[in-house]
Design an enzyme around this catalytic site. Sequence first.
Site, PDB file in Angstrom:
ATOM      1  N   GLN A  79      49.942  34.463 -42.068  1.00 46.52           N
ATOM      2  CA  GLN A  79      50.947  34.920 -43.032  1.00 46.52           C
ATOM      3  C   GLN A  79      50.930  34.139 -44.334  1.00 46.52           C
ATOM      4  O   GLN A  79      51.424  34.632 -45.349  1.00 46.52           O
ATOM      5  CB  GLN A  79      52.355  34.846 -42.414  1.00 46.52           C
ATOM      6  N   CYS A 100      55.481  40.410 -31.937  1.00 48.60           N
ATOM      7  CA  CYS A 100      54.581  39.526 -31.173  1.00 48.60           C
ATOM      8  C   CYS A 100      55.098  38.091 -31.195  1.00 48.60           C
ATOM      9  O   CYS A 100      54.320  37.135 -31.302  1.00 48.60           O
ATOM     10  CB  CYS A 100      53.149  39.585 -31.704  1.00 48.60           C
ATOM     11  N   ASP A 131      47.940  28.209 -38.110  1.00 48.77           N
ATOM     12  CA  ASP A 131      47.863  29.665 -38.128  1.00 48.77           C
ATOM     13  C   ASP A 131      48.332  30.109 -39.517  1.00 48.77           C
ATOM     14  O   ASP A 131      49.531  30.111 -39.808  1.00 48.77           O
ATOM     15  CB  ASP A 131      48.757  30.234 -37.021  1.00 48.77           C
ATOM     16  N   HIS A 172      53.440  33.115 -33.234  1.00 51.56           N
ATOM     17  CA  HIS A 172      53.005  34.458 -32.849  1.00 51.56           C
ATOM     18  C   HIS A 172      52.334  34.313 -31.477  1.00 51.56           C
ATOM     19  O   HIS A 172      51.772  33.254 -31.164  1.00 51.56           O
ATOM     20  CB  HIS A 172      51.993  34.934 -33.896  1.00 51.56           C
ATOM     21  N   LYS A 191      45.155  40.929 -43.699  1.00 51.80           N
ATOM     22  CA  LYS A 191      46.449  40.519 -44.257  1.00 51.80           C
ATOM     23  C   LYS A 191      46.300  39.937 -45.666  1.00 51.80           C
ATOM     24  O   LYS A 191      47.289  39.633 -46.320  1.00 51.80           O
ATOM     25  CB  LYS A 191      47.121  39.501 -43.337  1.00 51.80           C
TER      26      LYS A 191
HETATM   27  N1  PMP Z   1      49.649  34.864 -36.436  1.00 52.33           N
HETATM   28  C1  PMP Z   1      50.590  35.392 -37.217  1.00 52.33           C
HETATM   29  C2  PMP Z   1      51.645  34.496 -37.805  1.00 52.33           C
HETATM   30  C3  PMP Z   1      50.585  36.752 -37.485  1.00 52.33           C
HETATM   31  O1  PMP Z   1      51.528  37.281 -38.271  1.00 52.33           O
HETATM   32  C4  PMP Z   1      49.581  37.554 -36.916  1.00 52.33           C
HETATM   33  C5  PMP Z   1      49.540  39.056 -37.164  1.00 52.33           C
HETATM   34  N2  PMP Z   1      50.767  39.691 -37.015  1.00 52.33           N
HETATM   35  C6  PMP Z   1      48.611  36.949 -36.115  1.00 52.33           C
HETATM   36  C7  PMP Z   1      48.684  35.601 -35.898  1.00 52.33           C
HETATM   37  C8  PMP Z   1      47.507  37.730 -35.491  1.00 52.33           C
HETATM   38  O2  PMP Z   1      46.666  38.237 -36.488  1.00 52.33           O
HETATM   39  P1  PMP Z   1      45.545  39.322 -36.109  1.00 52.33           P
HETATM   40  O3  PMP Z   1      46.274  40.419 -35.391  1.00 52.33           O
HETATM   41  O4  PMP Z   1      45.039  39.754 -37.442  1.00 52.33           O
HETATM   42  O5  PMP Z   1      44.537  38.641 -35.269  1.00 52.33           O
END
Ligand code: PMP
Length: 407
Positions: free
Chosen positions: A201, A364, A198, A121, A224
């Site tokens: 997910q 993203c 990270d 991401h 999440k």
């Molecule tokens: N890493 C991953 C794999 C994600 O799916 C996301 C959220 N889409 C993020 C990081 C960022 O998370 P946040 O927007 O809650 O900071």
Amino acid sequence: MLDALALRAQFPGLSGSANGKPFVYLDSAATTQKPLAVIERMDYFLRNEYGTVHRGLYARSVRSTQLYEDARATVARFLNAEVDEVVYTMGTTDAINLVAWSWGRAHLKKGDRVLVTGMEHHANIVPWQITAEITGAELVACPLLDDGSLDEEAFDRLCDERVKLVGLVHIANSLGTINPVQRLAARAKRHGALVLVDAAQSAPHLPLDVKTLGCDFLAFSGHKVYGPTGIGVLWGRRDVLASMPPWRGGGEMIEKVTFERTTFAKPPARFEAGTPPITEAIGLAAALEWLMALGLANIAATEHALYTYAEARLAEVPDLVRYGQAPQRSSVLAFNLALPGAHAADVSSLLDMQGIAIRAGHHCAQPVMARFGVPATARASLGVYTTRDDIDRLVEGLLKARTMLAM
Ligand code: PMP
């Protein structure tokens, strides 16, 4: 196995309709709906227990502080970690920025490398690029295979003594690939690199144990894991956190302040400047308690069965191209309808007209889109409350959307 249908009764956000049709929510990878356990806990806290933390000497503040710190202990239990290794952040993005700014600026220099995967991401790419710019270190990305899994041979080649930190997404939000974090972390450790996971997910879908994973940092977001927005977690190994300078200055993170010099609190307080998201921490703990009561292994098994069902049903839709076929995958189903001029956004809009919420875009993860040669994909993602009926509605909706797009 969990009964998703029964669980739905605990989620007021799932009831009702969208565009006149019963609401089908298939965007849990973006954010999850909230169970009553979380809504009611935060409501009760705000009505009866709310006060500032760490400062007041009166009963209300003492109680609030106790609940806030108990919540930290709940996070530690969720991760099989130690309490003082849990840093509250605003979310995954904030947690990775903390590491990149604090650890990165203190420890990286010219000639060093940060190695990430090609399926990260942007939250695990851009902070490292900014830090690389400042320190002279280099960001390197490990390529992906055509099925959306990591090219582990390339990873082995790239993971040399220049690499000081490896950033790994546990489950890729764009593909659903589950990375073999334990194996990759062990590989990274051979040259002494630190490993950041990270878990944005994976936290809602898989049991997490930082000791088994063998990582040094792990980040996830409250919203999440069925908790509130505005809060997340950075878990860091105690000795690594201790080696890191503060990144934001202000109240709470100090030991002693004079105009000449300030000394800083020990972690985790060192990284928590300012009045924290107190109610959100209480809500996060309620969410994690709720998830742990369901059992993460139960959740993983139930969702795996649903995922298999969803893949089989999606295969019935003509012209549907799937992205992400790694042997280990979960929770995210990315696809496009291969019809001339049919953009993922059109598919999403046509589904929305039928009350079905999915995500369309680059998620993203623009490097993933570039890797697979598409500007965007449509993405349906699962939560504990997703039923076979939701999947059937999706398939029915896609068949209708296809007819309309082909006209
Ligand atoms: N890493 C991953 C794999 C994600 O799916 C996301 C959220 N889409 C993020 C990081 C960022 O998370 P946040 O927007 O809650 O900071």
